[in-house]
Scaffold this active site. Structure first.
Site, PDB file in Angstrom:
ATOM      1  N   ASP A  80      -4.099   0.007   7.301  1.00 60.66           N
ATOM      2  CA  ASP A  80      -4.712  -1.275   6.969  1.00 60.66           C
ATOM      3  C   ASP A  80      -3.760  -2.307   6.386  1.00 60.66           C
ATOM      4  O   ASP A  80      -3.958  -3.501   6.581  1.00 60.66           O
ATOM      5  CB  ASP A  80      -5.857  -1.050   5.966  1.00 60.66           C
TER       6      ASP A  80
ATOM      7  N   GLU B 240      -3.736   3.030   3.636  1.00 60.99           N
ATOM      8  CA  GLU B 240      -5.129   3.017   4.068  1.00 60.99           C
ATOM      9  C   GLU B 240      -5.907   2.377   2.919  1.00 60.99           C
ATOM     10  O   GLU B 240      -5.696   2.725   1.749  1.00 60.99           O
ATOM     11  CB  GLU B 240      -5.602   4.451   4.317  1.00 60.99           C
TER      12      GLU B 240
ATOM     13  N   LYS C  14      -9.677   1.323   1.188  1.00 63.99           N
ATOM     14  CA  LYS C  14     -11.113   1.584   1.181  1.00 63.99           C
ATOM     15  C   LYS C  14     -11.737   0.831   0.017  1.00 63.99           C
ATOM     16  O   LYS C  14     -11.132   0.704  -1.055  1.00 63.99           O
ATOM     17  CB  LYS C  14     -11.412   3.084   1.016  1.00 63.99           C
TER      18      LYS C  14
END
EC number: 3.1.21.4
Length: 157
Positions: A58, A68, A70
């Site tokens: 990401d 990554e 979240k």
């Protein structure tokens, strides 16, 4: 015919557009889509840059380390979403990068945690074993509990 709150929305709209313009500057096309507004906040707090596209990691830092990302609204759920088709290929990708977990209450950010791949190995191993024991069937979006993130992560905000 229009709702009485329309005038309030019209009054706020220039500020919302300014927020969207800032998001565009950081590679986020729509603050109302895919947690775009929250993503912008996390990027600015962490100093990360969004990686374009829907595949792959990401975000990336100045040193080239990919992440990554979240986020979660703890008023709605207690577990971070992962991937809708969890399998050994996705798990291998996840094992390569740190994860940034942003915890929100509604739209207000409460904390950001960083977990290294080793911190998430418990889940990687568990998902991999499940995938093999279930006959190579992808796992639909296994969750990572907020409690686990808070206990095993490094709070960075």
């Amino acid at each position: 015919m229009s709702h009485p709150d329309l005038n309030k929305l019209l009054e706020l709209w220039p500020h919302i557009q300014e927020y969207q313009d800032l998001a565009l500057k950081h590679g986020i096309n729509d603050i109302f889509q895919d947690n775009g507004g929250k993503l912008l906040q996390v990027l600015l707090i962490t100093g990360l840059t969004v990686l374009p596209g829907r595949e792959g990691n990401d975000a990336v830092d100045n040193a080239g380390q990919e992440y990554e990302l979240k986020s979660i609204n703890i008023d709605l759920t207690k577990g971070f979403s992962t991937h809708h088709h969890m399998n050994p290929v996705i798990i291998a990708k996840y094992r390569q990068v740190p994860w940034i977990f942003a915890i929100y209450r509604g739209i207000a950010i409460e904390a950001i945690y960083r977990l290294e791949p080793k911190d998430l190995e418990f889940y990687y191993d568990k998902w991999e074993r499940k995938w093999y024991s279930d006959g190579h069937k992808d796992i639909n979006n296994p969750k990572i509990p907020v409690k686990y993130v808070m206990e095993h992560g490094t709070k960075i905000y």
